[in-house]
Design an enzyme around this catalytic site. Structure first.
Site, short mmCIF file in Angstrom:
data_model
loop_
_atom_site.label_atom_id
_atom_site.label_comp_id
_atom_site.label_asym_id
_atom_site.label_seq_id
_atom_site.Cartn_x
_atom_site.Cartn_y
_atom_site.Cartn_z
N GLU A 349 59.15 62.34 -10.46
CA GLU A 349 58.98 63.74 -10.07
C GLU A 349 58.82 63.95 -8.57
O GLU A 349 59.27 64.93 -8.01
CB GLU A 349 57.77 64.35 -10.80
N ASP A 391 80.97 54.54 23.49
CA ASP A 391 81.76 54.81 24.68
C ASP A 391 81.20 53.96 25.80
O ASP A 391 80.04 53.56 25.77
CB ASP A 391 81.69 56.30 25.02
N ASP A 660 79.35 61.12 24.52
CA ASP A 660 78.73 62.22 25.24
C ASP A 660 79.69 63.30 25.69
O ASP A 660 79.27 64.33 26.20
CB ASP A 660 77.97 61.69 26.47
N ASP A 664 84.64 63.20 22.43
CA ASP A 664 83.98 62.37 21.41
C ASP A 664 83.61 63.15 20.16
O ASP A 664 83.15 62.56 19.18
CB ASP A 664 82.72 61.73 21.99
N ASN A 728 58.33 52.81 -19.50
CA ASN A 728 57.61 53.79 -20.32
C ASN A 728 58.49 54.40 -21.40
O ASN A 728 58.06 54.62 -22.53
CB ASN A 728 57.07 54.91 -19.41
N ASN A 753 52.09 60.27 -13.72
CA ASN A 753 53.12 60.12 -12.67
C ASN A 753 52.67 60.77 -11.37
O ASN A 753 52.94 60.27 -10.27
CB ASN A 753 54.43 60.75 -13.13
N ASP A 757 52.37 59.01 -7.91
CA ASP A 757 53.24 59.48 -6.82
C ASP A 757 52.43 59.89 -5.59
O ASP A 757 52.85 59.65 -4.46
CB ASP A 757 54.08 60.66 -7.29
#
Length: 916
Positions: A349, A391, A660, A664, A728, A753, A757
């Site tokens: 979650e 570059d 730059d 590019d 689980n 959970n 978490d």
């Protein structure tokens, strides 16, 4: 017969090109001046104020859309909304949204509200980081006001006058006056020029400025006649001798009569007429690529593959649980509740929050390394990069010209050429260029200027232009003698020399000696140097000026060499990158010799150098083979750079690109990670994902490590949590066959959970094994599936043993609340424990030590979980207190589970080197 004075043509109804539609640069690049004004419905005296206002009303302001983070402009609210929308599109958020729908269907509003809170927290964190980066980027731009000098008329028929206007008020057809230091405000067609020199490196990648003049313009007044064709032939022969491929012009920036928005005037002056403004300019066309949706990066693809893997497991397991439980019990409502529990159990979650927190932590670490993160996901893309394209100018080099050496005609070190070159620069009447500045910086010691002024007087000067490619000063050092000093392109100087200095003596420059001198110049050029030849001639004093004809029968004093110095830290930074498994390729618009020298100095293999024209002859398969074996590319256009990046990505590489310039932008958008320094053009910064406040590549090498650490800590959560949740689900599947009640209610599973978490929110501060940081890492759904299929069943075995103990040891079959509390605390503690076992390849007590934050967070979650099953706090969740003896069982079970998991990890690590 009287001749009428020249009068510019008036626009006709049949010629509405200029006011109504943009003019493409190629349409007017070679057109006569008369045609230019006719097509643009303008005059040499400029537009009237009424005409200019009318065109601005129809064509808009001369401005590009303001770029923001991720390329979006608009108000702060619009940018925040755009960042929030990007968070909503995350596949993990979609997964959670589906879970919220499940909670609604099974009538669990608390679960639905919990999921909604998690989603909002994830989106809010991401939007906050984007807003923070946006503010930092806008602060870099500052508040700068720009104006431009134009020639306009008050009314039709009145005299034109020069005045300053705001850059945004410029319109097609305006006559613009250019001088040294001016930034070209729009795309212009030159209609008059006096030694006009423009630096367009931001568009083309060329290191040196280029001359701008009318098409077909001859040599300056007072010089010997030479046709344009002869000049072009000579240039082509010169390039051929240097090994360059010379073909037809492919890029608009090559047109000598066109100046482009975003470039700058280095020297000279000119008058030009505006052919395109704002988004219609060449700069605008490239800038639009920064606003387009970028291709999916490695992170995007990896996240989607992981999301699909989780969804596949869910789509397989949920119907199985529903069918098995419904068939066994005949209670399909109860079976639906089991299936909902499975959906809850399989879904991590807090995954969006954990991922975003890790990324935000990574962004904070990078900000301390002077890196602004525009696209949050780019942090983990940086950790996956295995090819970095850079570059040359300003990244590997210092983007300046420095004096390197002075040698005589035979190539021996000699200070005399530098001394003569200094005199030529010191007495120069017109503004010098970067080479002149380098000579002064190297040779102007204390008192040197006073000594030169005391020894010589300036008599005359023959100025430099890009057709002659040389500059001459004439000095008086005695009443009866003048000294003429000429410096410039060796191909222009050598044919005018009849003698050369050799060990202090003047000797004839014979055919063989001339060839050796030319070879000396070419050798230094092949080593990437910019070489000037220096020659002199003593003449009797005379009255009157000097002309180009006097630049003859010169004595070649020698050569002076210049380089763009390589950054001191560049070689070490590239070694660090290679040590971390990142291959570096140089992609530059400069010539092959400069690229070769820089590559050799920084340690990039220079076995073969591919120029842009060679790439044009390759199909995709041939280019893929060429790119695989080549590390240095030169004379590249924007399209070439983007194509190389695309080919690398197609070949399975994760590509970073550092650039730059405007040229590019396409490559920055095609790369997995686009990187630009803070000194880059605005459009380059808009296209980039990361902004470097320090051009030092060692900063980027540290960023790569930070990206891998961020990814490592994220994948710890994903792999361990997904495997635990899968265990689980397997447990629930088995229990659905034998148990007459749910082993754990969906809200209990959600609470378990959530506690786990919340403890894992400390993972962004965790340490990562040095071995893990040693090579590129990316999201790997295959690795996730293996992890789930190994550690999920292992977890389920210990869960089922707990079920047996609860059923027969404490007779919890008749007390569902006790059974559920027992599995609740065992599942929580085992999940917290397994994090420390599986957080690295080494043994739990070896390798990198867990961060204190991780230990404290896990301890707090474990303590809260125990309080829920030992005190009345668990009552609202349907939990009841467990017996004290059950805790002794957990004291035996949890260490056994940890040992088994470590043994499985060791076997898997030996079998697959990519296990971690």
């Amino acid at each position: 017969m009287l001749r009428t004075p020249f009068r510019a043509p008036r626009p006709t109804r049949a010629d509405p090109v200029a006011p109504d539609r943009p003019t493409r640069p190629g349409e007017l690049a070679d057109a006569p001046v008369f045609t230019v004004f006719q097509r643009l419905a303008s005059t040499p005296a400029g537009l009237t104020e009424t005409e200019a206002a009318d065109r601005q009303g129809r064509r808009g302001d001369n401005a590009l859309p303001e770029p923001g983070v991720g390329g979006q402009g608009g108000s702060a609210v619009d940018r925040a909304a755009s960042a929030a929308l990007a968070g909503v599109r995350s596949p993990f958020v979609a997964l959670l949204a589906a879970l919220g729908v499940v909670f609604v269907l099974v009538g669990d509003p608390r679960g639905a509200l919990t999921v909604a809170a998690v989603v909002l927290l994830s989106i809010g964190l991401r939007a906050w980081q984007h807003t923070r980066s946006d503010r930092a980027l806008r602060a870099l731009r500052g508040q700068v006001s720009h104006t431009v000098t134009v020639r306009r008329r008050a009314t039709e028929g009145s005299q034109g006058f020069d005045r300053e206007i705001a850059l945004a008020d410029l319109v097609p057809g305006d006559v613009v006056l250019l001088g040294p230091g001016d930034v070209v405000p729009a795309d212009l067609r030159v209609v008059a020029a006096a030694d006009l020199v423009v630096d367009q490196s931001a568009l083309s990648g060329e290191a040196l400025p280029v001359a701008k003049r009318l098409p077909g313009a001859g040599r300056p007044a007072g010089t010997a006649p030479r046709t344009v064709d002869r000049v072009a032939d000579r240039v082509r022969r010169r390039l051929a001798r240097r090994g360059e491929v010379v073909g037809p012009r492919a890029e608009p920036v090559d047109a000598t009569a066109l100046c482009f928005a975003g470039t700058s005037v280095v020297a000279g002056s000119g008058t030009a007429v505006v052919i395109a403004t704002g988004p219609d300019t060449y700069l605008g066309s490239i800038a639009r690529q920064a606003e387009r949706a970028r291709p999916d990066s490695g992170f995007d693809l990896g996240v989607r593959s992981v999301g699909r893997t989780l969804i596949r497991f869910m789509l397989v397991m949920v119907p199985i649980v529903l069918a098995v439980n419904g068939a066994v019990t005949g209670d399909w409502a109860r079976a639906a509740m089991f299936a909902a529990a499975v959906a809850v159990g399989l879904t991590p979650e807090m995954l969006p929050v954990i991922v975003t927190t890790n990324l935000a932590r990574g962004a904070l670490l990078l900000s301390r390394r002077k890196v602004i993160v525009k696209r949050l996901n780019a942090i983990q893309d940086l950790g996956a990069v295995d090819v970095l394209c850079v570059d040359k100018t300003g990244t590997l080099t210092e983007d300046r010209v420095a004096f390197a050496c002075a040698v005589d005609a035979a190539g021996r070190p000699d200070a005399e050429p530098a001394d003569y070159a200094y005199l030529a620069v010191h007495f120069r009447g017109e503004p010098g260029d970067r080479l002149d500045e380098a000579i002064v910086a190297q040779l102007a010691e204390d008192g040197q200027a006073l000594l030169a002024d005391a020894s010589y007087d300036r008599v005359d000067e023959i100025g430099f232009d890009h057709t002659r490619r040389r500059h001459t000063v004439v000095l008086r050092r005695s009443r009866d003698a003048h000294l003429l000093i000429t410096k410039g392109d060796p191909d222009e100087i050598l044919p005018r020399c009849g003698h050369a200095r050799d060990a202090g003596a003047v000797v004839g420059l014979t055919g063989e000696a001339r060839r050796r001198a030319a070879e000396v110049a070419r050798t230094y050029a092949r080593h990437g140097m910019r070489v000037l030849a220096v020659a002199a001639r003593e003449l009797p004093a005379r009255l009157g000026g000097y002309r180009e004809a006097d630049e003859s029968d010169l004595v070649l004093v020698g050569f002076v060499g210049f380089v763009d110095p390589v950054r001191e830290s560049a070689a070490e930074a590239l070694r660090t990158l290679r040590g971390h498994g990142v291959d570096v390729k140089i992609l530059t618009g400069d010539n092959r010799y400069v690229a070769e020298r820089v590559g050799a100095q920084v340690g990039v293999p220079v076995h073969d150098i591919a120029v842009g024209a060679r790439l044009d002859r390759c199909d995709d398969a041939e280019l893929a083979e060429l790119v695989a074996r080549t590390s240095v590319f030169a004379k590249l256009s924007p399209a070439h750079k983007a194509r190389i990046v695309a080919v690398l990505r197609t070949g399975g590489h994760s590509v970073g690109f550092v650039g730059d310039g405007v040229n590019d932008v396409p490559a920055l958008r095609h790369a997995d990670v686009g990187i630009a320094p803070d000194t880059a053009t605005d459009v380059a910064k808009a296209a980039a994902d990361l902004i470097l406040l320090d051009k030092d590549l060692s900063v980027l090498a540290g960023g790569v490590v930070a990206g891998r650490r961020t990814l490592g800590n994220t994948l710890k959560y994903v792999n361990i949590t997904a495997s635990s949740n899968f265990g689980n689900v397997l447990t629930v599947l088995v229990a659905s066959v034998f148990l007459p009640f749910l082993p754990m209610l969906p809200i209990q599973l959600m609470a378990q959970n959530l506690l786990y978490d919340l403890a894992q929110l400390a993972l962004p501060w965790d340490r990562v094994d040095e071995e893990y940081l040693g090579r590129p890492r990316r999201w790997d759904a295959t690795g996730l599936a293996r992890f789930m299929l190994v550690f999920g069943p292992l977890s389920s075995l210990f869960d089922l043993s707990t079920f047996a103990v609860l059923w027969w040891g404490w007779h919890a079959g008749s007390a569902p609340a006790l059974f559920q509390a027992g599995w609740f605390v065992e599942g929580l503690l085992s999940q917290l424990l397994i994090v420390f076992v599986l957080r690295g390849r080494a043994a739990p007590l070896g390798g990198s030590r867990p961060a204190r934050a991780v230990l404290l967070a896990s301890g707090a979650a474990a303590l809260l979980g125990l309080l829920l099953v030992l005190t009345p706090l668990g009552g609202p969740l349907g939990l009841r207190a467990v017996p004290a003896g059950y805790l002794l069982w957990l004291a035996v079970l949890l260490p056994a589970y940890g040992v088994a998991a470590h043994l499985a990890k060791s076997v898997g690590s030996r079998a697959r080197s990519a296990w971690w």
